[in-house]
Design a protein around this motif. Structure first.
Motif, PDB file in Angstrom:
ATOM      1  N   LEU A 271       0.474  -1.719   0.068  1.00  0.00           N
ATOM      2  CA  LEU A 271      -0.186  -0.049   0.242  1.00  0.00           C
ATOM      3  C   LEU A 271       1.024   0.920   0.098  1.00  0.00           C
ATOM      4  O   LEU A 271       1.002   2.236  -0.528  1.00  0.00           O
ATOM      5  N   ILE A 272       1.489   1.408   1.177  1.00  0.00           N
ATOM      6  CA  ILE A 272       2.543   2.341   0.612  1.00  0.00           C
ATOM      7  C   ILE A 272       3.468   2.720  -0.193  1.00  0.00           C
ATOM      8  O   ILE A 272       3.182   3.531  -1.130  1.00  0.00           O
ATOM      9  N   VAL A 273       3.971   1.417  -0.391  1.00  0.00           N
ATOM     10  CA  VAL A 273       4.961   1.632  -2.019  1.00  0.00           C
ATOM     11  C   VAL A 273       4.129   1.811  -3.044  1.00  0.00           C
ATOM     12  O   VAL A 273       4.304   3.137  -4.171  1.00  0.00           O
ATOM     13  N   ALA A 274       3.202   1.746  -3.099  1.00  0.00           N
ATOM     14  CA  ALA A 274       1.913   1.756  -4.343  1.00  0.00           C
ATOM     15  C   ALA A 274       2.202   3.266  -4.137  1.00  0.00           C
ATOM     16  O   ALA A 274       1.758   3.862  -5.415  1.00  0.00           O
ATOM     17  N   SER A 275       1.843   3.938  -2.897  1.00  0.00           N
ATOM     18  CA  SER A 275       1.588   5.257  -3.178  1.00  0.00           C
ATOM     19  C   SER A 275       2.757   6.098  -3.779  1.00  0.00           C
ATOM     20  O   SER A 275       3.324   7.603  -3.475  1.00  0.00           O
ATOM     21  N   ARG A 276       4.030   5.951  -3.905  1.00  0.00           N
ATOM     22  CA  ARG A 276       5.193   6.620  -4.016  1.00  0.00           C
ATOM     23  C   ARG A 276       5.319   6.144  -5.379  1.00  0.00           C
ATOM     24  O   ARG A 276       6.496   6.917  -5.762  1.00  0.00           O
ATOM     25  N   ARG A 277       5.097   5.508  -6.454  1.00  0.00           N
ATOM     26  CA  ARG A 277       5.010   4.976  -7.637  1.00  0.00           C
ATOM     27  C   ARG A 277       4.907   6.238  -8.526  1.00  0.00           C
ATOM     28  O   ARG A 277       3.966   7.074  -8.252  1.00  0.00           O
ATOM     29  N   HIS A 278       6.068   6.499  -9.375  1.00  0.00           N
ATOM     30  CA  HIS A 278       5.684   7.518 -10.834  1.00  0.00           C
ATOM     31  C   HIS A 278       4.136   6.838 -11.474  1.00  0.00           C
ATOM     32  O   HIS A 278       3.714   6.035 -11.116  1.00  0.00           O
ATOM     33  N   THR A 279       3.379   8.129 -11.705  1.00  0.00           N
ATOM     34  CA  THR A 279       1.668   7.854 -13.063  1.00  0.00           C
ATOM     35  C   THR A 279       2.470   7.419 -13.776  1.00  0.00           C
ATOM     36  O   THR A 279       1.080   7.438 -14.597  1.00  0.00           O
TER      37      THR A 279
END
Length: 362
Positions: A271-279
């Protein structure tokens, strides 16, 4: 989500015990064989090992009348029989039991690093190859779309690497024993050290470690004395992921004992890592995969009555402060409506079981 029959879960546990019992075969691997040779009217034991080029390497063992050596020869015969049995078990677990085998390249790489001592030195297999093992750990069938990968990621705590006073053989040599085209990848910072390696077909092996504090470290490879010359990329939140890892089996060949993150930690971390990915580009693809894997684990943890485990690690992450809370909030917002409902229900049940209040801002 369909559960895996208890018979196959029991078989996985037996495979793990047998594989650990067979660890001594590093000196006399099962693909080799003992050969009696007569020299000047006296018999000696030699050990022949395939050299990978169609020939063999011969190693002297000792006199044939040495009882200790004779016992070892007999034990080796039994180990070879057990190896065949373990291979059949792996085949049964993947073909009939609903568990997951890695692709051949991933399996061979993990096997080579395991044999070199990575997990003995408290390394942890992370990423999608680790996710593949959760079918066996949780006893559920996982959809193949969430299991595909073209890389293998490994982590080791920074302080552990500096304290164990031991090291793997040279990492590049281990990787090149699997595929001679492996080479170091120049680090994005321009540093001479490498934390990643890639082969001729683009398969990537990367080493990670927990960040030691300031963000100043994030763009520099960390020196890791236990990793056989490899450095590691420091990442925030990784210490949470690899804390209290679990032992299991990678279902490759006759089974490879590995250490992976606890599934509940993996789910919250995603959850946390997904929020920090580039879009854009690969960042968006990886983000979607992170969310899909998190949702599958939330469902599996709920189904297997492990809501308390999830609640405990969720609370641990939430209490680490605003940056963690922002990551959880943003990641949960990417879940499907069903996924958010399932996470919310699991945390409610888990909070009752552990006797702690849980903040759920979603």
């Amino acid at each position: 989500m369909k559960q895996i029959d208890l018979m196959y879960q029991t078989m996985l546990a037996e495979l793990g015990q047998r594989s650990l019992d067979a660890a001594w075969t590093a000196d006399f691997p099962p693909e080799g064989r003992f050969t009696p040779v007569t020299v000047k009217d006296r018999r000696y034991w030699y050990f022949d090992i395939p050299d990978g080029k169609g020939g063999k390497m011969r190693r002297y063992v000792g006199p044939a009348d040495d009882q200790e050596i004779a016992q070892r020869v007999e034990t080796h015969k039994r180990e070879k029989d057990d190896l065949r049995a373990r291979r059949r078990m792996v085949s049964t677990l993947t073909r009939e039991g609903g568990m997951v085998a890695p692709d051949a390249m991933s399996g061979d790489i993990v096997e080579a690093l395991a044999a070199g001592g990575l997990f003995r030195l408290r390394g942890v297999l992370v990423g999608t190859v680790a996710f593949q093992t959760y079918a066996g750990i949780l006893g559920v069938r996982l959809p193949s779309a969430a299991l595909m990968t073209g890389d293998a990621d490994f982590a080791q705590d920074y302080s552990i690497s500096h304290e164990v006073e031991d090291t793997l053989p040279p990492i590049l040599e281990l990787l090149q024993s699997v595929d001679p085209t492996f080479r170091p990848v120049p680090h994005r910072s321009g540093a001479a050290a490498s934390s990643a390696f890639v082969n001729g077909s683009g398969y990537r092996v990367e080493f990670l470690t927990s960040n030691r504090g300031s963000d100043d470290y994030l763009d520099q490879p960390a020196k890791m004395p236990a990793l056989g010359g490899a450095s590691a990329d420091p990442l925030r939140f990784l210490d949470f992921l690899i804390r209290d890892p679990v032992r299991t089996m990678l279902l490759h060949k006759s089974g490879v004992p590995v250490t992976v993150p606890a599934p509940e930690r993996y789910a919250v971390h995603k959850l946390i890592v997904a929020s920090r990915r580039h879009t854009d580009g690969q960042g968006a693809v990886k983000r979607d995969k992170d969310i899909r894997q998190a949702e599958l684990l939330f469902e599996a943890l709920q189904q297997t009555r492990r809501a308390s485990d999830l609640a405990l690690v969720y609370n641990e992450a939430w209490e680490r402060g605003p940056h963690w809370q922002e990551g959880i909030w943003a990641g949960a917002g990417m879940l499907s409506e069903e996924g958010r409902d399932r996470l919310r229900d699991s945390l409610r049940h888990g909070s009752i079981q552990i006797g702690e209040d849980i903040t759920m801002p979603f």
